[in-house]
Design a protein around this motif. Structure first.
Motif, PDB file in Angstrom:
ATOM      1  N   MET A 296       0.829  -1.208   0.000  1.00 18.94           N
ATOM      2  CA  MET A 296       0.000   0.000   0.000  1.00 18.94           C
ATOM      3  C   MET A 296       0.864   1.259   0.000  1.00 18.94           C
ATOM      4  N   GLY A 297       2.131   1.099  -0.300  1.00 16.58           N
ATOM      5  CA  GLY A 297       3.008   2.261  -0.441  1.00 16.58           C
ATOM      6  C   GLY A 297       3.613   2.773   0.850  1.00 16.58           C
ATOM      7  N   TYR A 298       3.539   1.986   1.920  1.00 19.14           N
ATOM      8  CA  TYR A 298       4.153   2.398   3.181  1.00 19.14           C
ATOM      9  C   TYR A 298       5.636   2.010   3.186  1.00 19.14           C
ATOM     10  N   ALA A 299       6.462   2.870   3.776  1.00 16.61           N
ATOM     11  CA  ALA A 299       7.864   2.499   4.003  1.00 16.61           C
ATOM     12  C   ALA A 299       7.949   1.772   5.342  1.00 16.61           C
ATOM     13  N   VAL A 300       8.941   0.917   5.496  1.00 17.93           N
ATOM     14  CA  VAL A 300       9.152   0.233   6.774  1.00 17.93           C
ATOM     15  C   VAL A 300      10.355   0.870   7.451  1.00 17.93           C
ATOM     16  N   LEU A 301      10.145   1.453   8.625  1.00 15.83           N
ATOM     17  CA  LEU A 301      11.224   2.146   9.338  1.00 15.83           C
ATOM     18  C   LEU A 301      11.617   1.377  10.594  1.00 15.83           C
ATOM     19  N   ASP A 302      12.765   1.766  11.120  1.00 15.66           N
ATOM     20  CA  ASP A 302      13.261   1.138  12.332  1.00 15.66           C
ATOM     21  C   ASP A 302      13.701   2.254  13.281  1.00 15.66           C
TER      22      ASP A 302
ATOM     23  N   PRO B  73       7.813  -1.617  12.920  1.00  8.87           N
ATOM     24  CA  PRO B  73       7.643  -2.702  13.882  1.00  8.87           C
ATOM     25  C   PRO B  73       8.844  -2.760  14.822  1.00  8.87           C
ATOM     26  N   GLY B  74       8.649  -3.247  16.031  1.00 13.02           N
ATOM     27  CA  GLY B  74       9.803  -3.369  16.915  1.00 13.02           C
ATOM     28  C   GLY B  74       9.419  -3.712  18.336  1.00 13.02           C
ATOM     29  N   ARG B  75      10.486  -3.964  19.128  1.00 13.97           N
ATOM     30  CA  ARG B  75      10.212  -4.349  20.507  1.00 13.97           C
ATOM     31  C   ARG B  75      10.163  -3.139  21.420  1.00 13.97           C
ATOM     32  N   VAL B  76       9.315  -3.240  22.444  1.00 16.31           N
ATOM     33  CA  VAL B  76       9.148  -2.168  23.415  1.00 16.31           C
ATOM     34  C   VAL B  76       9.174  -2.784  24.815  1.00 16.31           C
ATOM     35  N   PHE B  77       9.332  -1.926  25.813  1.00 18.24           N
ATOM     36  CA  PHE B  77       9.591  -2.413  27.174  1.00 18.24           C
ATOM     37  C   PHE B  77       8.694  -1.716  28.192  1.00 18.24           C
TER      38      PHE B  77
ATOM     39  N   LEU C 163       3.641  -2.525  16.378  1.00 12.59           N
ATOM     40  CA  LEU C 163       3.870  -2.021  15.024  1.00 12.59           C
ATOM     41  C   LEU C 163       3.201  -0.656  14.954  1.00 12.59           C
ATOM     42  N   GLU C 164       4.045   0.364  14.782  1.00 13.99           N
ATOM     43  CA  GLU C 164       3.555   1.732  14.714  1.00 13.99           C
ATOM     44  C   GLU C 164       3.251   2.069  13.269  1.00 13.99           C
TER      45      GLU C 164
ATOM     46  N   PHE D  21       7.234  19.150  10.245  1.00 16.37           N
ATOM     47  CA  PHE D  21       6.204  19.574   9.299  1.00 16.37           C
ATOM     48  C   PHE D  21       5.462  20.785   9.863  1.00 16.37           C
ATOM     49  N   ASP D  22       4.596  21.364   9.035  1.00 19.00           N
ATOM     50  CA  ASP D  22       3.890  22.587   9.408  1.00 19.00           C
ATOM     51  C   ASP D  22       2.508  22.220   9.948  1.00 19.00           C
ATOM     52  N   PRO D  23       2.294  22.364  11.259  1.00 17.60           N
ATOM     53  CA  PRO D  23       1.002  21.940  11.824  1.00 17.60           C
ATOM     54  C   PRO D  23      -0.171  22.753  11.280  1.00 17.60           C
ATOM     55  N   GLY D  24       0.120  23.911  10.684  1.00 16.96           N
ATOM     56  CA  GLY D  24      -0.960  24.686  10.091  1.00 16.96           C
ATOM     57  C   GLY D  24      -1.407  24.094   8.764  1.00 16.96           C
ATOM     58  N   LYS D  25      -0.529  23.305   8.166  1.00 19.11           N
ATOM     59  CA  LYS D  25      -0.809  22.806   6.824  1.00 19.11           C
ATOM     60  C   LYS D  25      -0.908  21.279   6.792  1.00 19.11           C
ATOM     61  N   HIS D  26      -0.070  20.646   7.585  1.00 19.08           N
ATOM     62  CA  HIS D  26      -0.008  19.190   7.521  1.00 19.08           C
ATOM     63  C   HIS D  26      -0.773  18.533   8.665  1.00 19.08           C
ATOM     64  N   THR D  27      -1.449  17.473   8.321  1.00 22.40           N
ATOM     65  CA  THR D  27      -2.140  16.690   9.342  1.00 22.40           C
ATOM     66  C   THR D  27      -1.852  15.228   9.043  1.00 22.40           C
ATOM     67  N   GLY D  28      -2.250  14.397   9.963  1.00 23.19           N
ATOM     68  CA  GLY D  28      -1.981  12.985   9.715  1.00 23.19           C
ATOM     69  C   GLY D  28      -2.678  12.112  10.735  1.00 23.19           C
ATOM     70  N   PHE D  29      -2.511  10.814  10.555  1.00 20.24           N
ATOM     71  CA  PHE D  29      -3.012   9.899  11.578  1.00 20.24           C
ATOM     72  C   PHE D  29      -1.932   8.887  11.932  1.00 20.24           C
ATOM     73  N   ALA D  30      -2.079   8.304  13.092  1.00 20.56           N
ATOM     74  CA  ALA D  30      -1.107   7.309  13.553  1.00 20.56           C
ATOM     75  C   ALA D  30      -1.879   6.185  14.223  1.00 20.56           C
ATOM     76  N   PHE D  31      -1.255   5.015  14.255  1.00 18.97           N
ATOM     77  CA  PHE D  31      -1.907   3.880  14.901  1.00 18.97           C
ATOM     78  C   PHE D  31      -0.856   2.939  15.454  1.00 18.97           C
ATOM     79  N   GLY D  32      -1.261   2.120  16.366  1.00 13.95           N
ATOM     80  CA  GLY D  32      -0.336   1.150  16.951  1.00 13.95           C
ATOM     81  C   GLY D  32      -0.994  -0.211  16.997  1.00 13.95           C
ATOM     82  N   LEU D  33      -0.273  -1.187  16.498  1.00  8.62           N
ATOM     83  CA  LEU D  33      -0.830  -2.535  16.462  1.00  8.62           C
ATOM     84  C   LEU D  33      -0.009  -3.391  17.426  1.00  8.62           C
ATOM     85  N   GLY D  34      -0.682  -4.105  18.293  1.00 12.05           N
ATOM     86  CA  GLY D  34       0.041  -4.980  19.222  1.00 12.05           C
ATOM     87  C   GLY D  34       0.460  -6.251  18.497  1.00 12.05           C
ATOM     88  N   LEU D  35       1.713  -6.251  18.037  1.00  8.53           N
ATOM     89  CA  LEU D  35       2.202  -7.409  17.258  1.00  8.53           C
ATOM     90  C   LEU D  35       2.156  -8.695  18.085  1.00  8.53           C
TER      91      LEU D  35
END
Ligand SMILES: [Zn+2]
Lengths: 841, 355
Positions: free
Chosen positions: B133-139, B206-210, B226-227, B313-327
């Motif tokens: 779906m065009g997402y990059a995978v970051l670490d 994706p990654g480990r958390v504590f 997985l963020e 980014f510019d909060p006046g112009k840019h918006t977005g969404f975020a989600f977290g999946l419990g792997l």
């Protein structure tokens, strides 16, 4: 937080809204409801009774025989074992033929020869709580013969809120806040909070208060209550406190708690007689100052604490806990009631440092509305006027109002277009909804300007009520949330994200490498695992790593979760012993991270301090075998590890080079590369590649015998490897795609040669000698035998190779073979070795 | 010799040959018979040498007889060969009590195959879904700066949320073990901007958390998340809901009934909990969903303007969404693992279940 349903119903009409529905509405619109508990249900057969007589049981010391009026014309004779039963009490009577929530059926029976008809119940028998030491005594005004469930707050539903889900809402830390929220959700009226008019206090001298630290105490009210009689709070109030999870203590404490649970504003009562100097100073604590708190502990204070001091010293920790010295006791007749606004961060820090988290501190640290101080005091005074502190209790003088702050009404500027965009609506769709959005905001107490805001295209100023201005509603996006949640998230129509069709930015090299590594190792029989990043101290000790520095956790609740690994292999070594019993031919691998604290990164974005420690991303593997096997010769595991590492790298199109450690000694005697202390110093190698430039990828080797002994693995073959993925990624880039080897035009010939040489000469030196004989014709050299015998002589061994000779120009013949052998024999002789089974023709 | 005698001899030979062909039961016997009578040295062929003994005019006749005789013998041999082959095929198909239920086995020298950890499998599956779906995978680092774990995520010092996450603090001030994968939101945004990639930014991490908390069957001090983050212009709650539904369809292979409800996380505003109708009971209520009919699946929300700003980014112009999946939770759900502590135990009995 526990919110009794009946209490909510006093402020918003819930007659048509069942407790479960209230919970559901709160879940969908406001915050998370953990559960709804029904308390005091199933008590239809339990009546209010009046103990008319109470006498000793003729045959049992601990039993009483009572006559109880339950409004049926005749009294019931009931035998009761509770020590606290007495004539004149109103009690809860389970009449014959009724059933209790625990399933007990009540009838008529003989107890030690005396007939007992019914039962006088304890809290536990009624399913109200754990109390079972005595019977439950009801309020004296309770109407005899009516069901106990008809008493105020007897049967109730407790709505349990997940505190974490309202951390951001200081207004929701009391019942009234939830009533306000429900009124808004249901579109119903919110009843005003009852309270006394504080301005009508009798004339007189107010209690003297100075707020020295007016930055951290914005408002401080002190009301003097005279003629106080310390006693018990009314039964209904005690029942509600119990539903909220608090114990009843005395009318003074209970009323202040009740108001805190209702409004969210904690208050504190001082015994006026114990306030030395007859005054209060709200000030910064002095370093080293001490205070004995209500729990009897002596607390050492810091200048970061805020204290309530009297004429001689600290007598309370502001917002956290009162002092023992000024505590209200049964003898108290005059109290000073504090209702104040303290700085959230100060309360939080002090409470956290002293481990004194209380209902009060939990509320103060949410940034309470300073106006709550006025509301709480006026609510308490109303209870005083109802006689809850004794019939003679009264506000004795005008309330002291100190401090410079009042509640603020924040202004937030927003546009409808902004709301529409965040909701994903077109301007047209939005326009038709604006009137309802304006009404949502107005129900929340938010005032919009211009007055006809719903038709405004430009900026609108929203004025927020004080109870939501402290930190909660500060930006336009906060108003979007209010509109969105009260509009109903079920009304959001999903819309697909529009984006240009582009491949995701390339960041995939590492991911692709890791997958190849994992797949290759799995194909080679290794099991992939994920282990903990923490290394237990005992394991560190056993691996001989105690002198290394580790990223160390300072607040771990478990000792073994304190040190973060530097590499992955140690974690795997820690897993060998217990797994070997389950799988005697063990092969494990992990792709994971380790951290080197001595090498912090520099973060370009966070100035002034070192960044996070260097992260090492690596793949490690361990192989171990227990029990005798046919090919289980000494050192077999070493060569297997070498074979696996070679095959792994081969799978990545890398040509592994294995370097003995002693070949990495620098001229000054130091090693250019080392293996960890837990590997065998003589049976370990550095793994490298040299496609464009020489690169060290990692190491492998047998487990150090001393470490093996400490790990309980003595006599078991164990080897491990660890390779750095950063270096592997670079090496893969340098190696590029594997080149096709053209199919030979001319056939080659295979010559088997065996060289006898001293044991100290390594096989790769002999191989190099063979290759150097004719580097052009030698296409491959493969060792196939190592042989020792008496005939060869002591200290000598014979190493045999298959050698493939091939030319690109012609077919080779016998003459080529003999000239190669002759040259090799010459070179061997020169080096002091012998080419066996060959004589010059 | 006269032709009659030779002829009689030939007839006898032919008769012998046919009888022996008839008697042959396998290819080897047939070969022997053919060799004996019909080979170059075979007795029928050998009769040719006798031609010389005959007068010239009889030679042709005998030659003819010889040819006829060997043709008949060869035809008989072919027929016999056919008979033997059919017999062999029939025999091969005969029921000899072959036991198909004996266990399968690998030839000696084949390695016992290894296995991939269930977390690896599910993580790969999700990475593939998102990259499609065009997402990059970051670490991002697991030992993280407090600044990224909290400050940049709109969680300033003294924010109650710092308290509610039981963070492992290291002895180096300002450094902790990350309590969520959300620090990658800000790190990712900065990287995206620096690289000059096009918007909307779409990335997962994706990654480990504590978490410094007591462990039990459903709580681990180390687990995997997985963020996900999307930042662009005009991103709305409607986009978030659509993307989350698409994600869940990808993960569960079917359309789930979902609901959004308020949830509080400092770095999103508004924040949501996305619930799915219980996967076990379909919403009727069971032990798995604690009789609510819903299961909490995805915390999500619109990225808070402060976080957008922290990301450059510019909060006046840019918006977005975020989600977290419990792997970790998803892995347990997917494979029916009843105790989350199995995942990092390194126990071969667990690993061996995922060959
Ligand atoms: Zn269910």
């Amino acid at each position: 937080m526990k919110i009794p349903y009946s209490w909510l119903g006093e402020y918003v009409d819930l007659r048509e809204t069942a407790p479960q529905r209230v919970a559901e509405l709160l879940t969908l619109r406001t915050c998370e409801v953990d559960a709804v508990h029904h308390v005091g249900g199933g008590l239809e057969g339990v009546k209010i009774g009046h103990v008319v007589e109470c006498g000793k049981h003729p045959n049992a010391d601990k039993l009483s025989v009572t006559k109880v009026d339950v409004g049926i014309g005749e009294t019931l004779q009931i035998v009761c074992g509770a020590p606290n039963v007495a004539a004149g009490q109103r009690v809860a009577v389970a009449v014959p033929g009724s059933k209790l929530p625990n399933g007990m059926e009540i009838g008529e029976r003989a107890m030690r020869g005396v007939t007992s008809r019914g039962m006088i119940c304890s809290e536990r028998e009624l399913g109200l709580g754990d109390e079972h030491d005595g019977i439950l005594v009801l309020e004296s005004e309770a109407e005899v013969g009516k069901p106990v469930a008809s008493l105020r707050s007897f049967e109730d539903w407790v709505i349990e809120i997940d505190n974490k889900s309202v951390n951001h809402r200081p207004d929701l830390w009391g019942v009234y806040g939830f009533a306000r929220e429900l009124a808004c959700v249901l579109g119903r009226e919110l009843c005003t909070l009852p309270g006394a008019d504080l301005s009508k206090a009798p004339a007189g001298e107010s209690f003297p208060v100075v707020v020295s630290d007016d930055g951290r105490c914005r408002r401080y009210l002190a009301g003097v209550l005279a003629g106080v009689q310390v006693g018990a709070a009314p039964a209904w109030m005690r029942r509600r406190l119990r539903l909220c999870g608090a114990r009843a203590i005395s009318n003074i404490v209970d009323v202040t708690n009740y108001v805190m649970f209702e409004i969210g504003q904690p208050t504190h009562a001082f015994d006026r007689a114990k306030l030395r100097g007859g005054r209060i100073d709200v000030r910064t604590a002095r370093d080293g100052e001490t205070l004995v708190t209500l729990d009897g502990q002596t607390r050492k204070l810091l200048s970061s604490d805020l204290v309530i001091a009297d004429g001689e010293g600290a007598t309370g920790l502001a917002g956290v806990m009162g002092g023992a010295m000024s505590e209200v006791s049964e003898a108290t007749s005059e109290i000073v009631l504090e209702s104040a606004s303290f700085d959230a961060a100060t309360v939080r820090r002090t409470a956290a440092r002293l481990g004194l988290r209380s209902e009060a501190s939990a509320r103060f640290e949410k940034s309470l509305d300073p106006e709550g101080a006025d509301a709480a005091l006026s609510r308490i005074v109303a209870f005083v006027e109802q006689g809850l502190f004794g019939s003679a209790a009264r506000l004795a003088a005008p309330v002291t109002m100190a401090g410079k702050g009042r509640g603020i009404r924040r202004k937030v500027i927003f546009t409808w277009r902004g709301v529409e965009e965040r909701l994903g609506l077109t301007a047209e769709e939005g326009r038709s909804e604006r009137a309802s959005w304006a009404s949502i905001l107005s129900r929340l107490g938010i005032v919009l300007e211009p007055a006809a805001a719903q038709s405004a295209e430009g900026e609108i100023t929203a004025t927020i009520p004080t109870y939501r201005s402290t930190k909660d509603l500060t930006e336009p996006i906060d108003l979007v949330e209010e509109i969105a949640r009260l509009r109903g998230y079920e009304n959001v129509v999903p819309r697909p994200l529009a984006a240009p069709v582009l491949p995701p930015p390339s960041q995939g090299a590492r991911r692709a490498l890791v997958r190849r590594v994992e797949d290759r190792l799995a194909a080679l029989g290794f099991r992939g695992l994920e282990s903990y990043s923490f290394l237990p101290d005992a394991l560190i000790e056993k691996l001989g790593l105690s002198s290394r520095s580790f990223v160390t956790v300072k607040n771990s609740i478990v000792v073994d979760q304190s040190r973060v690994r530097r590499a992955v292999l140690p974690s795997l070594l820690g897993l060998v012993e217990r797994n070997l019993a389950l799988e005697p031919d063990l092969r494990l691998f992990e792709v994971g991270k380790g951290y080197l604290p001595e090498r912090p990164r520099q973060d370009p974005w966070v100035g002034g301090q070192p960044g996070e420690p260097l992260e090492v991303h690596s793949v490690a593997g361990v192989l171990a075998r227990s029990g005798p096997q046919s090919d289980h010769f000494d050192g077999a595991i070493f060569y297997e590890a070498k074979g696996f590492v070679g095959s792994l790298l081969d799978g990545l199109d890398l040509r592994a080079e294995f370097v003995p450690l002693d070949r990495l000694v620098r001229p000054d005697g130091t090693f250019a590369a080392k293996v960890p202390a837990y590997l065998h110093p003589k049976r370990s190698m550095i793994v490298g590649v040299s496609h464009k430039a020489p690169r060290i990828l990692g190491y492998f080797g047998e487990l150090h015998p001393e470490v093996a002994e400490r790990l309980g693995l003595l006599g078991i073959s164990v080897a491990g490897f660890e390779l750095d993925l950063d270096a592997m990624e670079v090496a893969c880039g340098e190696a590029g795609a594997r080149r096709f080897t053209p199919i030979p035009k001319f056939p080659g010939i295979t010559v088997d040669v065996a060289l006898a040489a001293p044991e100290s000469v390594r096989a790769d030196e002999l191989e190099a000698l063979v290759r150097a004989t004719d580097a052009k014709l030698c296409r491959s050299i493969a060792l196939f035998d190592v042989y020792r015998s008496a005939e060869l002589g002591a200290g000598l061994r014979s190493v045999a190779f298959h050698v493939e000779l091939r030319s690109d120009e012609r077919t080779l013949g016998d003459a080529d073979e003999s000239s190669f052998l002759k040259a090799l024999a010459g070179r061997a002789e020169q080096a002091g070795f012998t080419l066996r089974g060959w004589s010059a023709k | 010799m006269d032709i009659v005698a030779i002829q009689a001899e030939l007839n006898a030979l032919e008769a012998d040959c046919l009888r022996e062909l008839e008697a042959a039961t396998d290819a080897a016997q047939l070969d022997a018979v053919e060799r004996k009578y019909l080979g170059k040295q075979g007795s029928i062929k050998a009769m040719l040498s006798r031609l010389g003994q005959l007068p010239k005019e009889q030679r042709a006749e005998l030659g003819k007889l010889l040819n006829q005789s060997s043709a008949r013998a060869e035809a008989a041999a072919a027929a016999a060969r056919d008979r033997v082959k059919k017999g062999a095929l029939a025999a091969a198909l005969e029921d000899k009590g072959f036991d198909v239920t004996l266990p399968g086995r690998l030839p000696a020298g084949v390695l016992r195959p290894g296995s991939l950890h269930p977390l690896t499998r599910v993580r790969r599956e999700l990475e593939d879904l998102f990259t499609s779906m065009g997402y990059a995978v970051l670490d991002g680092p697991e030992v993280e700066l407090e600044h990224y774990n909290f400050d940049d995520l709109n969680t300033p010092p003294d924010h109650p949320a710092r308290e509610s996450q039981d963070t492992f603090w290291t002895t180096t001030p300002g450094i902790c073990l990350r309590s969520h994968t959300s620090p990658v939101q800000v790190r990712g945004m900065r990287w995206w901007r620096k690289q000059g990639f096009e918007l909307p930014m779409r990335a997962i991490a994706p990654g480990r958390v504590f978490r410094n908390e007591t462990v039990d069957a459903s709580h681990e001090h180390t687990f995997h998340q997985l963020e996900g983050i999307v930042v662009g212009e005009g991103i709305s709650i409607a986009h978030l809901l659509h993307s989350m539904k698409t994600l869940l369809r990808g993960v569960f292979g079917r359309e789930l009934t979902v609901r959004l409800r308020p949830g509080f996380f400092p770095f999103v505003e508004p924040g949501f909990e996305l619930d799915a109708q219980c996967l076990h009971c379909g919403g009727k209520g069971c032990a798995f969903c604690k009789h609510s009919g819903w299961v909490e699946l995805l915390p999500c929300g619109l990225v808070h303007p402060h976080v957008i700003a922290a990301g450059g980014f510019d909060p006046g112009k840019h918006t977005g969404f975020a989600f977290g999946l419990g792997l970790s939770r998803l892995v347990c759900l997917r494979h029916g693992i009843d105790d989350v502590r199995h995942l990092l135990s390194g126990d071969v009995r667990v690993l061996g279940s995922f060959v």
